[in-house]
Motif scaffolding. Structure first.
Motif, PDB file in Angstrom:
ATOM      1  N   PRO A 244     -24.420  -9.715  -0.170  1.00  0.00           N
ATOM      2  CA  PRO A 244     -23.300  -9.543  -1.216  1.00  0.00           C
ATOM      3  C   PRO A 244     -23.198  -8.248  -1.523  1.00  0.00           C
ATOM      4  CG  PRO A 244     -24.773 -11.524  -2.096  1.00  0.00           C
ATOM      5  CD  PRO A 244     -25.368 -10.660  -0.916  1.00  0.00           C
ATOM      6  N   LEU A 245     -21.919  -7.578  -1.345  1.00  0.00           N
ATOM      7  CA  LEU A 245     -21.380  -6.170  -1.410  1.00  0.00           C
ATOM      8  C   LEU A 245     -20.728  -5.833  -2.882  1.00  0.00           C
ATOM      9  CD1 LEU A 245     -21.389  -3.471   0.097  1.00  0.00           C
ATOM     10  CD2 LEU A 245     -19.070  -4.530   1.006  1.00  0.00           C
ATOM     11  N   ALA A 246     -21.535  -5.295  -3.541  1.00  0.00           N
ATOM     12  CA  ALA A 246     -20.860  -4.817  -4.802  1.00  0.00           C
ATOM     13  C   ALA A 246     -19.688  -3.659  -4.446  1.00  0.00           C
ATOM     14  CB  ALA A 246     -21.912  -4.167  -5.969  1.00  0.00           C
ATOM     15  N   LEU A 247     -18.527  -3.871  -4.975  1.00  0.00           N
ATOM     16  CA  LEU A 247     -17.442  -3.183  -4.251  1.00  0.00           C
ATOM     17  C   LEU A 247     -17.263  -1.976  -5.448  1.00  0.00           C
ATOM     18  CD1 LEU A 247     -14.687  -5.984  -3.546  1.00  0.00           C
ATOM     19  CD2 LEU A 247     -16.520  -4.578  -2.052  1.00  0.00           C
ATOM     20  N   PRO A 248     -17.087  -0.591  -4.972  1.00  0.00           N
ATOM     21  CA  PRO A 248     -16.865   0.434  -5.973  1.00  0.00           C
ATOM     22  C   PRO A 248     -15.456   0.529  -6.546  1.00  0.00           C
ATOM     23  CG  PRO A 248     -16.710   1.259  -3.476  1.00  0.00           C
ATOM     24  CD  PRO A 248     -17.189  -0.207  -3.589  1.00  0.00           C
ATOM     25  N   ARG A 249     -14.489  -0.062  -5.894  1.00  0.00           N
ATOM     26  CA  ARG A 249     -12.884  -0.303  -6.352  1.00  0.00           C
ATOM     27  C   ARG A 249     -12.572  -1.612  -6.196  1.00  0.00           C
ATOM     28  NH1 ARG A 249      -9.674   3.845  -6.271  1.00  0.00           N
ATOM     29  NH2 ARG A 249      -8.021   2.429  -7.349  1.00  0.00           N
ATOM     30  N   PRO A 250     -13.230  -2.487  -7.060  1.00  0.00           N
ATOM     31  CA  PRO A 250     -12.634  -4.026  -6.893  1.00  0.00           C
ATOM     32  C   PRO A 250     -11.068  -4.252  -6.875  1.00  0.00           C
ATOM     33  CG  PRO A 250     -14.557  -3.847  -8.450  1.00  0.00           C
ATOM     34  CD  PRO A 250     -14.095  -2.383  -8.107  1.00  0.00           C
ATOM     35  N   ASP A 251     -10.406  -3.542  -7.845  1.00  0.00           N
ATOM     36  CA  ASP A 251      -8.979  -3.569  -7.952  1.00  0.00           C
ATOM     37  C   ASP A 251      -8.187  -3.427  -6.666  1.00  0.00           C
ATOM     38  OD1 ASP A 251      -9.964  -0.849  -8.227  1.00  0.00           O
ATOM     39  OD2 ASP A 251      -8.080  -0.448  -9.093  1.00  0.00           O
ATOM     40  N   VAL A 252      -8.954  -2.506  -5.685  1.00  0.00           N
ATOM     41  CA  VAL A 252      -8.114  -2.231  -4.439  1.00  0.00           C
ATOM     42  C   VAL A 252      -8.215  -3.571  -3.699  1.00  0.00           C
ATOM     43  CG1 VAL A 252      -8.325  -1.053  -2.226  1.00  0.00           C
ATOM     44  CG2 VAL A 252      -8.533   0.318  -4.496  1.00  0.00           C
ATOM     45  N   PHE A 253      -9.587  -4.280  -3.656  1.00  0.00           N
ATOM     46  CA  PHE A 253      -9.829  -5.332  -2.798  1.00  0.00           C
ATOM     47  C   PHE A 253      -9.094  -6.588  -3.475  1.00  0.00           C
ATOM     48  CE2 PHE A 253     -13.097  -2.669  -1.433  1.00  0.00           C
ATOM     49  CZ  PHE A 253     -13.293  -3.065   0.249  1.00  0.00           C
ATOM     50  N   ARG A 254      -8.988  -6.728  -4.682  1.00  0.00           N
ATOM     51  CA  ARG A 254      -8.259  -7.769  -5.435  1.00  0.00           C
ATOM     52  C   ARG A 254      -6.679  -7.523  -4.750  1.00  0.00           C
ATOM     53  NH1 ARG A 254     -11.207  -6.821 -10.202  1.00  0.00           N
ATOM     54  NH2 ARG A 254      -9.446  -5.635 -10.865  1.00  0.00           N
ATOM     55  N   SER A 255      -6.135  -6.387  -4.665  1.00  0.00           N
ATOM     56  CA  SER A 255      -4.542  -6.335  -4.620  1.00  0.00           C
ATOM     57  C   SER A 255      -4.643  -6.636  -2.839  1.00  0.00           C
ATOM     58  CB  SER A 255      -4.276  -4.982  -4.694  1.00  0.00           C
ATOM     59  OG  SER A 255      -3.104  -4.521  -3.933  1.00  0.00           O
ATOM     60  N   ALA A 256      -5.743  -6.209  -2.276  1.00  0.00           N
ATOM     61  CA  ALA A 256      -5.593  -6.471  -0.640  1.00  0.00           C
ATOM     62  C   ALA A 256      -5.724  -7.858  -0.147  1.00  0.00           C
ATOM     63  CB  ALA A 256      -6.671  -5.709   0.234  1.00  0.00           C
ATOM     64  N   PHE A 257      -6.603  -8.595  -1.114  1.00  0.00           N
ATOM     65  CA  PHE A 257      -6.652 -10.175  -1.090  1.00  0.00           C
ATOM     66  C   PHE A 257      -5.373 -11.006  -1.479  1.00  0.00           C
ATOM     67  CE2 PHE A 257     -10.965  -9.557  -0.060  1.00  0.00           C
ATOM     68  CZ  PHE A 257     -11.880 -10.762   0.277  1.00  0.00           C
ATOM     69  N   GLY A 258      -4.822 -10.476  -2.607  1.00  0.00           N
ATOM     70  CA  GLY A 258      -3.690 -10.851  -3.052  1.00  0.00           C
ATOM     71  C   GLY A 258      -2.478 -10.864  -2.239  1.00  0.00           C
ATOM     72  N   HIS A 259      -2.335  -9.785  -1.483  1.00  0.00           N
ATOM     73  CA  HIS A 259      -1.197  -9.685  -0.547  1.00  0.00           C
ATOM     74  C   HIS A 259      -1.449 -10.480   0.671  1.00  0.00           C
ATOM     75  CE1 HIS A 259       1.324  -6.571  -2.395  1.00  0.00           C
ATOM     76  NE2 HIS A 259       0.189  -5.753  -2.372  1.00  0.00           N
ATOM     77  N   LEU A 260      -2.525 -10.563   1.289  1.00  0.00           N
ATOM     78  CA  LEU A 260      -2.898 -11.190   2.369  1.00  0.00           C
ATOM     79  C   LEU A 260      -2.934 -12.822   2.015  1.00  0.00           C
ATOM     80  CD1 LEU A 260      -6.186  -9.962   4.147  1.00  0.00           C
ATOM     81  CD2 LEU A 260      -4.372 -10.902   5.211  1.00  0.00           C
ATOM     82  N   ALA A 261      -3.261 -13.348   0.993  1.00  0.00           N
ATOM     83  CA  ALA A 261      -2.859 -14.662   0.542  1.00  0.00           C
ATOM     84  C   ALA A 261      -1.496 -14.998   0.269  1.00  0.00           C
ATOM     85  CB  ALA A 261      -3.870 -14.933  -0.817  1.00  0.00           C
TER      86      ALA A 261
END
Length: 292
Positions: free
Chosen positions: A115-132
């Motif tokens: 499991p990878l603790a993300l330094p910028r979770p908001d960036v990944f949330r946005s990327a996941f949201g766009h992909l979904a």
């Protein structure tokens, strides 16, 4: 990906569609379901809550802002996910080996093995949201290309957090990683270290030294660990009989497979399977210690 995946029925809650090879879902295996074998990659993102997961019989507690990358063929099961948990699934072979700098997604030595603790979770949330959102759009070549580019950017972000080790001068690391890649294809066919050493163009002593340096296990133990892991996956997540599991792993006689499995896990195949099919509860048996 292991060729043994063909012997199983995927237990995924959502599979990537054929037209794009990329999809989105809450979890790759339904909450409360038994252990399932993944037939595609799954990137699981916990945004604000905590997610309890078990991947290849090891417990993983993913806190807020954690990314979990589960590979094809791995055994997984999940507790109740937070409402904002998101998963991107994608098939193997989606990218050419040299397409993404420093990253081959299907490589067994790739990033985010834990499991990878993300330094910028908001960036990944946005990327996941766009992909979904785009995965739920109109199927077609334009949407497929868009999803592919978005996934490539997401995977490169993961690689940027966990850059590959500097292999310059690290001969043992290079040897061990080559060994791991070859083992993924070869373990159903041979457990002889001599065979792997011959294919890699090195001696058994060199291969063992590299294995001990990088994993704390001898080359023989690394091979046996991989075979035992696949046995546990198939016993826990498929309807194959014990004899069939032994056969697909290269054991001609069920008794030989039974002895091997007991030596590696401390349980008979039947005892291990009972823990996943309504038998007596218990912990997950570990691997042998290096001294065994």
């Amino acid at each position: 990906m292991s060729t043994l995946i063909q012997h199983t029925e995927p237990a995924s809650a959502s599979l990537p569609p054929d037209w794009s090879g990329i999809g989105a879902c809450a979890l790759p295996v339904a909450t409360g379901a038994g252990t399932g074998l993944l037939s595609s990659h799954a990137l699981v993102l916990t945004a604000t809550g905590r997610l309890a997961a078990e991947v290849d019989f090891a417990e993983r507690l993913c806190g807020p802002g954690t990314l979990l990358w589960i590979r094809p063929g791995q055994a997984a099961r999940f507790g109740d996910p937070p409402d904002d948990t998101m998963t991107i699934v994608f098939r193997t072979g989606l990218f050419d080996p040299e397409e993404l700098p420093g990253l081959t997604p299907d490589d067994p030595t790739g990033p985010a093995r834990e499991p990878l603790a993300l330094p910028r979770p908001d960036v990944f949330r946005s990327a996941f949201g766009h992909l979904a959102a785009d995965a739920g759009g109109t199927p077609g070549p334009v949407t497929a290309a868009l999803l592919r580019h978005q996934l490539a950017a997401l995977l490169l972000r993961i690689r940027a957090i966990e850059p590959p080790p500097d292999l310059a001068g690290h001969v043992e690391r290079r040897t061990f990683e080559r060994f791991q890649r070859r083992l993924e294809e070869g373990y159903p066919h041979t457990r002889r270290v001599e065979d792997y050493a011959g294919e890699l163009g090195c001696s058994v002593r060199t291969l063992t030294r590299a294995s001990l340096a990088l994993s704390g296990r001898t080359a023989k133990q690394v091979v046996d660990d991989r075979v035992a892991l696949q046995a546990r996956r198939l016993l826990a997540a498929t309807p194959l009989s014990v004899a069939e599991v032994g056969r697909v792993l290269g054991f001609g006689e069920p008794t030989n497979f039974g002895r091997f499995f007991h030596r590696e896990t401390g349980l008979s195949p039947g005892q291990f399977r009972a823990r996943f099919t309504g038998g007596r509860p218990g912990g997950i048996p570990g691997q042998r210690s290096p001294s065994d």
